[in-house]
Design an enzyme around this catalytic site. Structure first.
Site, mmCIF file in Angstrom:
data_model
loop_
_atom_site.group_PDB
_atom_site.id
_atom_site.type_symbol
_atom_site.label_atom_id
_atom_site.label_comp_id
_atom_site.label_asym_id
_atom_site.label_seq_id
_atom_site.Cartn_x
_atom_site.Cartn_y
_atom_site.Cartn_z
ATOM 1 N N ARG A 59 26.438 -71.685 63.009
ATOM 2 C CA ARG A 59 27.288 -70.493 62.959
ATOM 3 C C ARG A 59 28.061 -70.392 61.647
ATOM 4 O O ARG A 59 28.448 -69.301 61.230
ATOM 5 C CB ARG A 59 28.280 -70.510 64.125
ATOM 6 N N LYS A 108 19.035 -86.122 73.669
ATOM 7 C CA LYS A 108 19.660 -86.451 74.939
ATOM 8 C C LYS A 108 21.077 -85.875 74.953
ATOM 9 O O LYS A 108 21.649 -85.653 73.880
ATOM 10 C CB LYS A 108 19.679 -87.963 75.163
ATOM 11 N N HIS A 143 16.164 -92.289 70.582
ATOM 12 C CA HIS A 143 16.051 -93.051 69.336
ATOM 13 C C HIS A 143 15.841 -94.539 69.571
ATOM 14 O O HIS A 143 15.367 -95.243 68.679
ATOM 15 C CB HIS A 143 17.265 -92.809 68.429
ATOM 16 N N LYS A 152 13.011 -97.775 67.493
ATOM 17 C CA LYS A 152 13.396 -99.049 66.887
ATOM 18 C C LYS A 152 12.196 -99.990 66.822
ATOM 19 O O LYS A 152 11.418 -100.104 67.762
ATOM 20 C CB LYS A 152 14.553 -99.676 67.663
ATOM 21 N N GLU A 164 28.287 -102.247 73.393
ATOM 22 C CA GLU A 164 28.941 -101.613 72.251
ATOM 23 C C GLU A 164 30.344 -102.190 72.111
ATOM 24 O O GLU A 164 31.065 -102.320 73.107
ATOM 25 C CB GLU A 164 29.014 -100.104 72.438
ATOM 26 N N ASP A 167 25.134 -91.654 79.231
ATOM 27 C CA ASP A 167 25.103 -91.885 77.792
ATOM 28 C C ASP A 167 24.095 -92.959 77.392
ATOM 29 O O ASP A 167 23.452 -92.852 76.344
ATOM 30 C CB ASP A 167 26.499 -92.293 77.306
ATOM 31 N N HIS A 211 18.265 -94.560 77.478
ATOM 32 C CA HIS A 211 17.895 -95.674 76.609
ATOM 33 C C HIS A 211 17.428 -96.908 77.384
ATOM 34 O O HIS A 211 16.338 -97.445 77.144
ATOM 35 C CB HIS A 211 19.086 -96.081 75.732
ATOM 36 N N LYS A 215 31.123 -100.143 76.921
ATOM 37 C CA LYS A 215 31.890 -99.977 75.693
ATOM 38 C C LYS A 215 33.038 -100.986 75.669
ATOM 39 O O LYS A 215 33.451 -101.500 76.702
ATOM 40 C CB LYS A 215 32.433 -98.549 75.586
#
EC number: 1.1.1.49
Length: 494
Positions: free
Chosen positions: A46, A150, A180, A184, A218, A237, A242, A342
């Site tokens: 935009r 995703k 992704h 790998k 993570e 997530d 994944h 996380k």
């Protein structure tokens, strides 16, 4: 092998993913000669930018994120263009028609186009319809492909709805659902490790494998993404996409040949073979968690509920651990322990194959366990752990390892995940992209967990900087097992 001449249209070109991942990936492919000289990138968003302003922004992003040379940078940026479009307004997409016509003529692309939806998921069903309104989806003049980031849906029902929306305008062979993790190198090497070595595949079953661990950890919190993350959580997530895809790579049967259909057939079979989760599983084989404030390396880190954009009463999980099983001949009775979270002690994704012990402990009751550790990130590596005699008197067994690191391959040209997947999409190779049947099977498998949480299922607290809730340790301890605490697999050669 270079790609076909083509035009790459990136929706959401002003966003973070474009700056950090997509443009750097395309630049590196160009730098190493994997892109045809006859290509163009049309950024769409935009924002009211022109070609030169867009090029300057991408130039800055590349200088910040990549090793560049002035000559290559100038040459690459000359292929970048921009068109401002209101992506929610079908009529505004008419601006793309003359721009694409000009680019196809200039770069002799024969109409080959792939669209990358680097946008909020709310536009995933809108963009295909708006493209179709102007005939930009048809393959009468060159191929047309569309990449979907995703999350593909929010739950089982919305994934089905989104699938119907996109399939109204693009056929399945045109749709590339990107994950992704599958780009790998170590994930792909897992298939070569299994299916090209005669000493692994005969052991890769319930007779020799005790259990499998898959960890996606993570070390960071939600950072500035609190608002987005609170609507997804660890399940959407990381886990549903994944980690279930990685699980499928570990568990799949050998494909007849290495191509998109055969590979994805076997992945889908694994997804369909996952034992359906019951209410008993919710109580005994599942742990959901949320990190709380704690001191890490001398600095006080916020708890999830204190993060910017997160409601004070949020029940969104930042951690999940699940024991699951695959109901087929190869894996019957072998537990797969999968966890992600996380604010854990390290950023690491790895697979650990725990092999069964010998039938009779000849040397010691505490003989080293045989393990195959496959490190996906960081420092992609594979390590085999087994027992050998400890030097000196007696026959005490000691754990030793045989290690392989990609970084030790002299001159190895290892593509990043996005480089590999973008290259495959331009070549029309969908092998490492998720197919609709596997996506729906994955959502069907996790739907009971989403329902459990929505109905007030327990969320355990864990301190930031730890390996998750105590309940997760108890989950795996029920069968006398412990989670591996990932650390450096091996020292770098000097």
């Amino acid at each position: 092998m270079q790609t076909d001449n083509n035009c790459i249209v990136i929706f959401g070109a002003s966003g973070d993913l474009t700056h950090r991942k997509l443009i750097p990936a395309l630049y590196n492919l160009y730098k190493i000669g994997r892109l045809s000289e006859n290509f163009s990138v049309l950024g769409v968003a935009r924002s009211d930018l022109n070609d030169e302003t867009f090029r300057e922004k991408m130039r800055e992003a590349l200088i910040h994120n990549e090793e560049t040379t002035p000559e290559t940078l100038d040459a690459f940026c000359s292929h970048l263009y921009y068109q401002a479009v209101n992506t929610s307004d079908a009529q505004d997409y008419g601006k793309l028609v003359p721009r694409l016509d000009d680019l196809h003529d200039k770069y002799q692309t024969c109409g080959n186009t792939f669209y990358y939806m680097s946008t909020p998921p709310s536009l995933y069903g809108v963009i295909p319809e708006c493209l179709a309104a102007h005939g930009l989806n048809t393959e009468e003049y060159g191929w047309k492909r569309i990449i979907v980031e995703k999350p593909f849906g929010y739950d089982e029902k919305t994934a089905q709805t989104l699938d119907v929306q996109i399939h109204r305008f693009f056929e399945e062979h045109q749709i590339y659902r990107i994950d992704h993790y599958l780009g790998k190198e170590t994930v792909q090497n897992l298939l070569v490790l299994r299916f090209s070595n005669g000493w692994f595949e005969p052991l890769w079953n319930r007779n020799f494998i005790d259990y499998v661990e898959i960890t996606g950890a993570e070390s960071i919190g939600v950072e500035e993404r609190g608002g987005y993350y609170d609507g997804s959580g660890a399940m959407r997530d990381m886990f549903q996409n994944h980690l279930l895809q990685v699980l499928a790579m570990v568990a799949m049967e050998p494909p007849a040949i290495i191509n998109a259909n055969s590979m994805r057939d076997e992945v889908a079979k694994v997804m369909h073979s996952l034992r359906p989760l019951t209410s008993e599983d919710m109580e005994n084989n599942l742990v959901l968690g949320q990190y709380t404030a704690a001191e890490i390396n001398g600095k006080m880190e916020k708890g999830y509920l204190e993060e910017k954009g997160v409601p004070a009463n949020s029940r969104t999980e930042t951690y999940i651990a699940l024991r699951c099983e695959i109901e087929n001949w190869r894996w019957a009775g072998v537990p797969f322990y999968v966890r992600t979270g996380k604010r854990l002690p390290a950023r690491v994704t790895e697979i650990v194959i725990h092999f069964k012990t010998t039938p009779h402990p000849v040397f010691s009751q505490n003989a080293p366990e045989n393990k195959l550790i496959i490190r996906i990130q960081p420092d992609e590596a594979i390590s085999m752990r087994f027992g050998l005699k400890k030097p000196g008197a007696g026959f005490e067994a000691k754990e030793v390892s045989m290690d392989f690191r990609y970084a030790d391959l002299a001159g190895a040209q290892v593509l990043t995940a996005y480089e590999r997947l973008l290259l495959d999409a331009m070549k029309g190779d969908a092998t490492l992209f998720a197919r609709t049947d596997a996506v729906h099977a994955a959502w069907k498998f996790v739907q009971p967990i989403l329902d459990y949480k929505a109905n007030g299922g327990r969320i355990h607290e864990y301190e930031a900087g730890t390996w998750g809730p105590v309940a997760a340790d108890k989950l795996i301890a029920k069968q006398g097992k412990v989670w591996r605490k990932p650390s450096g697999l091996m020292k770098k050669k000097v």
